[in-house]
Design an enzyme around this catalytic site. Sequence first.
Site, PDB file in Angstrom:
ATOM      1  N   GLU A  68      20.945 -25.660 -31.156  1.00  0.00           N
ATOM      2  CA  GLU A  68      22.357 -25.494 -30.804  1.00  0.00           C
ATOM      3  C   GLU A  68      23.026 -26.760 -30.298  1.00  0.00           C
ATOM      4  O   GLU A  68      23.575 -26.789 -29.198  1.00  0.00           O
ATOM      5  CB  GLU A  68      22.485 -24.365 -29.768  1.00  0.00           C
ATOM      6  CG  GLU A  68      21.873 -23.059 -30.256  1.00  0.00           C
ATOM      7  CD  GLU A  68      21.958 -21.926 -29.242  1.00  0.00           C
ATOM      8  OE1 GLU A  68      22.412 -22.159 -28.118  1.00  0.00           O
ATOM      9  OE2 GLU A  68      21.558 -20.802 -29.586  1.00  0.00           O
ATOM     10  N   GLU A  74      16.321 -15.818 -36.205  1.00  0.00           N
ATOM     11  CA  GLU A  74      16.482 -14.913 -35.048  1.00  0.00           C
ATOM     12  C   GLU A  74      17.316 -13.690 -35.397  1.00  0.00           C
ATOM     13  O   GLU A  74      18.149 -13.242 -34.616  1.00  0.00           O
ATOM     14  CB  GLU A  74      17.155 -15.656 -33.883  1.00  0.00           C
ATOM     15  CG  GLU A  74      16.488 -16.967 -33.527  1.00  0.00           C
ATOM     16  CD  GLU A  74      17.100 -17.653 -32.305  1.00  0.00           C
ATOM     17  OE1 GLU A  74      17.918 -17.040 -31.603  1.00  0.00           O
ATOM     18  OE2 GLU A  74      16.743 -18.825 -32.060  1.00  0.00           O
TER      19      GLU A  74
HETATM   20  C1  XIL Z   1      17.434 -15.447 -25.586  1.00  0.00           C
HETATM   21  C2  XIL Z   1      16.354 -14.474 -25.163  1.00  0.00           C
HETATM   22  O1  XIL Z   1      16.218 -13.477 -26.143  1.00  0.00           O
HETATM   23  C3  XIL Z   1      16.694 -13.851 -23.829  1.00  0.00           C
HETATM   24  O2  XIL Z   1      15.595 -13.065 -23.363  1.00  0.00           O
HETATM   25  C4  XIL Z   1      17.005 -14.944 -22.826  1.00  0.00           C
HETATM   26  O3  XIL Z   1      17.432 -14.356 -21.613  1.00  0.00           O
HETATM   27  C5  XIL Z   1      18.081 -15.868 -23.339  1.00  0.00           C
HETATM   28  O4  XIL Z   1      17.663 -16.403 -24.592  1.00  0.00           O
HETATM   29  N1  XIL Z   1      19.553 -18.186 -29.305  1.00  0.00           N
HETATM   30  C6  XIL Z   1      18.292 -18.692 -29.068  1.00  0.00           C
HETATM   31  C7  XIL Z   1      17.316 -17.904 -28.286  1.00  0.00           C
HETATM   32  O5  XIL Z   1      17.949 -19.768 -29.603  1.00  0.00           O
HETATM   33  O6  XIL Z   1      16.439 -18.717 -27.558  1.00  0.00           O
HETATM   34  C8  XIL Z   1      18.020 -16.929 -27.364  1.00  0.00           C
HETATM   35  O7  XIL Z   1      17.029 -16.116 -26.746  1.00  0.00           O
HETATM   36  C9  XIL Z   1      19.016 -16.096 -28.132  1.00  0.00           C
HETATM   37  C10 XIL Z   1      20.071 -16.985 -28.735  1.00  0.00           C
END
Ligand code: XIL
Length: 414
Positions: A191, A306
């Site tokens: 990101e 994701e």
């Molecule tokens: C999220 C997790 O799922 C949560 O448990 C945590 O509190 C915050 O992070 N993008 C990403 C992930 O790259 O690392 C994130 O994961 C969700 C959004």
Amino acid sequence: MTESGKFHLTRRHFAWTALGLGATAAAGLGARTEWARDHKRRLYDAAVQPGVTGPNSLQAHAAAKSRLYGAAVVPELLDVVGVAKGHSTDAYTHLVAAQTGILVAENAMKWAALRPTADIFDFTQVDRLLRFASLLGKRVRGHNLCWYEALPGWFYSKVNKDNARQILLEHIRMVAGYTRGQIHSWDVVNEAIEPAHGLPDGLRRSPWFELIGPDYIELAFRTAAEADPQAKLTYNDYGFETGRPADTEKRVQILALLKRLKARGVPIHAVGIQSHLEAAGDQPGAGLQSFIRDVASMGLEVYVTEMDVSCKGLEGTPAEQEAVIAQFYRNYLDLVLAEPNVPIVLNWGVSNAGSWLKYSWLTDTWDRRDLWTRFQESRRQQPLLFDDNFNPSQAFWAMRAAFDAARPATSINA
Ligand code: XIL
């Protein structure tokens, strides 16, 4: 009574009170543990359904098209000992074992999880995940080495413009070095683009940008390549999947970043499209398709890293919403799996079960943040492929059918 006697009495009294409180807490805990065990037992039956395991599993259907299916997991919840001893194990572990070919830690490889203090690296959960994966012959993604979020508290008091470069280098060397040779692909930088921040090249105003400048991205990739030459190095981001103007702008800036990195000979092998999507939002389409093709023409792969689909803004009963979400999965996967340079799809979690089980971050955030929406059935999140009881949701069948319909990937790039 003497002063000391009084004191004694008070102390004894205190001891009894503490004992009472302790016993009450233990009873509570015991009941909770018993309840959890029972819950696990019930879930286990669902997770072993023959219709969706073995050759019927997602990983088998993905493999038939030279692809990998995987999910983000919580390593603490995996019964590594049970798997090592060949025991039947709990439903969560069983489901992960049965369905996935590649795993990623939802949080356990982030800075905040690995580094309780500036001087200590805690790899306990990483070891768990790697052991589980190696016992079952699964690949592991690393997530992530450099992000603006999930930085430990000490970071903000300790890291400054003079030492930031060094601290980033040391972190990457230590973490990617520790797991060297065991990681399929690393999300090296997560990101880094946010055009809305108004910085040159659409870069995000992150601590790394502020402390090191735009070069931090290149630095991270070069350091990761030295620390683990076998891992595929990935740039991972979100919010560029749909036709929204903001998404389109982000795609343009990500492509420009990739071109700059390639032109400078920076080692990079893939782009991660997070794919946190909304069923009622703008649809992904031709813009994403041409993005994937542009990335392919640079010799890079694309991973869906994701995926989950939020019900935010959807109307109708939970069953109606489930159908819409499944159709959204199908459309999205048909689009991305038509491209031969997309060898991997991962979900961000496995089950839609509530947040107390830590199964989907969506159940814990936006739509169900307040108590009221938590209890509104029509606002329930069902973003993943397995329901609360670990039975396949409609999205599971949509994903499996999409793998079946897809053309084979060029390579899994092992
Ligand atoms: C999220 C997790 O799922 C949560 O448990 C945590 O509190 C915050 O992070 N993008 C990403 C992930 O790259 O690392 C994130 O994961 C969700 C959004």
